[in-house]
Design a protein around this motif. Structure first.
Motif, PDB file in Angstrom:
ATOM      1  N   ALA A   4       9.500   1.950  -7.148  1.00  0.00           N
ATOM      2  CA  ALA A   4      10.073   2.027  -5.802  1.00  0.00           C
ATOM      3  C   ALA A   4      11.344   2.880  -5.763  1.00  0.00           C
ATOM      4  O   ALA A   4      11.895   3.112  -4.686  1.00  0.00           O
ATOM      5  CB  ALA A   4      10.380   0.624  -5.285  1.00  0.00           C
ATOM      6  N   GLN A   5      11.801   3.320  -6.944  1.00  0.00           N
ATOM      7  CA  GLN A   5      13.018   4.136  -7.060  1.00  0.00           C
ATOM      8  C   GLN A   5      14.242   3.412  -6.487  1.00  0.00           C
ATOM      9  O   GLN A   5      15.066   4.013  -5.791  1.00  0.00           O
ATOM     10  CB  GLN A   5      12.821   5.494  -6.363  1.00  0.00           C
ATOM     11  N   THR A   6      14.344   2.117  -6.796  1.00  0.00           N
ATOM     12  CA  THR A   6      15.470   1.314  -6.330  1.00  0.00           C
ATOM     13  C   THR A   6      15.731   0.201  -7.331  1.00  0.00           C
ATOM     14  O   THR A   6      14.898  -0.073  -8.189  1.00  0.00           O
ATOM     15  CB  THR A   6      15.187   0.728  -4.934  1.00  0.00           C
ATOM     16  N   SER A   7      16.881  -0.441  -7.226  1.00  0.00           N
ATOM     17  CA  SER A   7      17.148  -1.602  -8.073  1.00  0.00           C
ATOM     18  C   SER A   7      17.665  -2.743  -7.214  1.00  0.00           C
ATOM     19  O   SER A   7      18.390  -2.521  -6.248  1.00  0.00           O
ATOM     20  CB  SER A   7      18.160  -1.262  -9.169  1.00  0.00           C
ATOM     21  N   ASP A   8      17.272  -3.949  -7.556  1.00  0.00           N
ATOM     22  CA  ASP A   8      17.681  -5.138  -6.813  1.00  0.00           C
ATOM     23  C   ASP A   8      17.748  -6.303  -7.794  1.00  0.00           C
ATOM     24  O   ASP A   8      16.721  -6.905  -8.113  1.00  0.00           O
ATOM     25  CB  ASP A   8      16.687  -5.444  -5.691  1.00  0.00           C
ATOM     26  N   PRO A   9      18.950  -6.605  -8.299  1.00  0.00           N
ATOM     27  CA  PRO A   9      19.060  -7.688  -9.286  1.00  0.00           C
ATOM     28  C   PRO A   9      18.563  -9.033  -8.754  1.00  0.00           C
ATOM     29  O   PRO A   9      18.011  -9.828  -9.501  1.00  0.00           O
ATOM     30  CB  PRO A   9      20.542  -7.734  -9.631  1.00  0.00           C
ATOM     31  N   GLN A  10      18.717  -9.274  -7.455  1.00  0.00           N
ATOM     32  CA  GLN A  10      18.293 -10.560  -6.891  1.00  0.00           C
ATOM     33  C   GLN A  10      16.787 -10.767  -7.042  1.00  0.00           C
ATOM     34  O   GLN A  10      16.334 -11.882  -7.281  1.00  0.00           O
ATOM     35  CB  GLN A  10      18.724 -10.664  -5.419  1.00  0.00           C
ATOM     36  N   SER A  11      16.019  -9.705  -6.932  1.00  0.00           N
ATOM     37  CA  SER A  11      14.564  -9.861  -7.049  1.00  0.00           C
ATOM     38  C   SER A  11      14.121 -10.109  -8.489  1.00  0.00           C
ATOM     39  O   SER A  11      12.972 -10.469  -8.729  1.00  0.00           O
ATOM     40  CB  SER A  11      13.846  -8.635  -6.480  1.00  0.00           C
ATOM     41  N   LEU A  12      15.029  -9.957  -9.452  1.00  0.00           N
ATOM     42  CA  LEU A  12      14.712 -10.238 -10.856  1.00  0.00           C
ATOM     43  C   LEU A  12      15.101 -11.658 -11.250  1.00  0.00           C
ATOM     44  O   LEU A  12      14.782 -12.112 -12.344  1.00  0.00           O
ATOM     45  CB  LEU A  12      15.438  -9.236 -11.772  1.00  0.00           C
ATOM     46  N   ARG A  13      15.780 -12.375 -10.361  1.00  0.00           N
ATOM     47  CA  ARG A  13      16.343 -13.689 -10.680  1.00  0.00           C
ATOM     48  C   ARG A  13      15.311 -14.768 -10.977  1.00  0.00           C
ATOM     49  O   ARG A  13      15.626 -15.750 -11.624  1.00  0.00           O
ATOM     50  CB  ARG A  13      17.258 -14.157  -9.542  1.00  0.00           C
ATOM     51  N   SER A  14      14.073 -14.623 -10.547  1.00  0.00           N
ATOM     52  CA  SER A  14      13.096 -15.668 -10.859  1.00  0.00           C
ATOM     53  C   SER A  14      12.733 -15.668 -12.343  1.00  0.00           C
ATOM     54  O   SER A  14      12.201 -16.654 -12.847  1.00  0.00           O
ATOM     55  CB  SER A  14      11.835 -15.516  -9.994  1.00  0.00           C
ATOM     56  N   ASN A  15      13.044 -14.583 -13.061  1.00  0.00           N
ATOM     57  CA  ASN A  15      12.722 -14.503 -14.480  1.00  0.00           C
ATOM     58  C   ASN A  15      13.904 -14.090 -15.344  1.00  0.00           C
ATOM     59  O   ASN A  15      13.727 -13.827 -16.536  1.00  0.00           O
ATOM     60  CB  ASN A  15      11.569 -13.513 -14.706  1.00  0.00           C
TER      61      ASN A  15
END
Length: 183
Positions: free
Chosen positions: A70-81
């Motif tokens: 997606a050419q973006t970063s979002d640390p919150q969306s990685l929080r489930s793992n």
């Protein structure tokens, strides 16, 4: 042009290693890819905890890959793992690679796992990651950069038990004194 391609290949190799994830005593259990049958808890066997850790880390690798695509970063969306700190570190690495204008497509696959250390609320595991399915593309030219000579790498990943789930707290390149899960 060749100089730029050489730089691109070096950056692509580094980026693939970022996609692909310290190190206590010798391993005690091994397994191949499988899904956990129950939520991880401290009462699970070593092998069940390792399978749960493996599934959590593979999900994290897929989430990181999706952010590259997606050419973006979002640390919150990685929080489930991942822990908040590790998710922020991964997002920062994604941003650095995106700033180098590298487009990564695909996620590495865990081919082997080995349990290093386990406590009631944490574990450390070694993973062999195969990045053969990861493609690195120069977005300006659309040219796929050549793969490195080896697509497998060994990583040590530390997990903690948070809200009944194993999540990654950090990773490091597997050091020589530990068994190599890629062997």
């Amino acid at each position: 042009m060749l100089r730029r391609l050489g730089t691109g290949v070096a950056l692509a190799s580094m980026a693939a290693l970022v996609l692909v994830g310290c190190s206590p005593p010798a391993p005690t259990a091994t397994t191949s890819a499988a899904e956990p049958s129950a939520p991880p808890t401290a009462s699970l066997s070593d092998n069940e905890m390792l399978v749960a850790a493996q599934a959590s880390y593979q999900d994290l690798l897929r989430a990181v890959s999706a952010q590259y695509e997606a050419q973006t970063s979002d640390p919150q969306s990685l929080r489930s793992n991942a822990t908040a700190e590790f998710a922020a570190d991964l997002a920062s690495q994604i941003d650095e690679n995106l700033a180098q204008r590298l487009q990564l497509l695909g996620a590495p696959q865990i081919t082997q796992a080995v349990l290093d250390v386990r406590s009631t609320d944490a574990l450390s595991a070694g993973f062999c990651l195969d990045a053969a399915a990861v493609r690195v593309v120069d977005p300006q030219s659309g040219v796929e950069l050549p793969a490195t000579s080896s697509t497998t790498t060994a990583w040590t990943v530390d997990f903690i038990l948070e809200d009944g789930q194993l999540i990654a707290a950090g990773r490091s390149s597997r050091v020589d004194e530990l068994s190599d899960p890629c062997d």
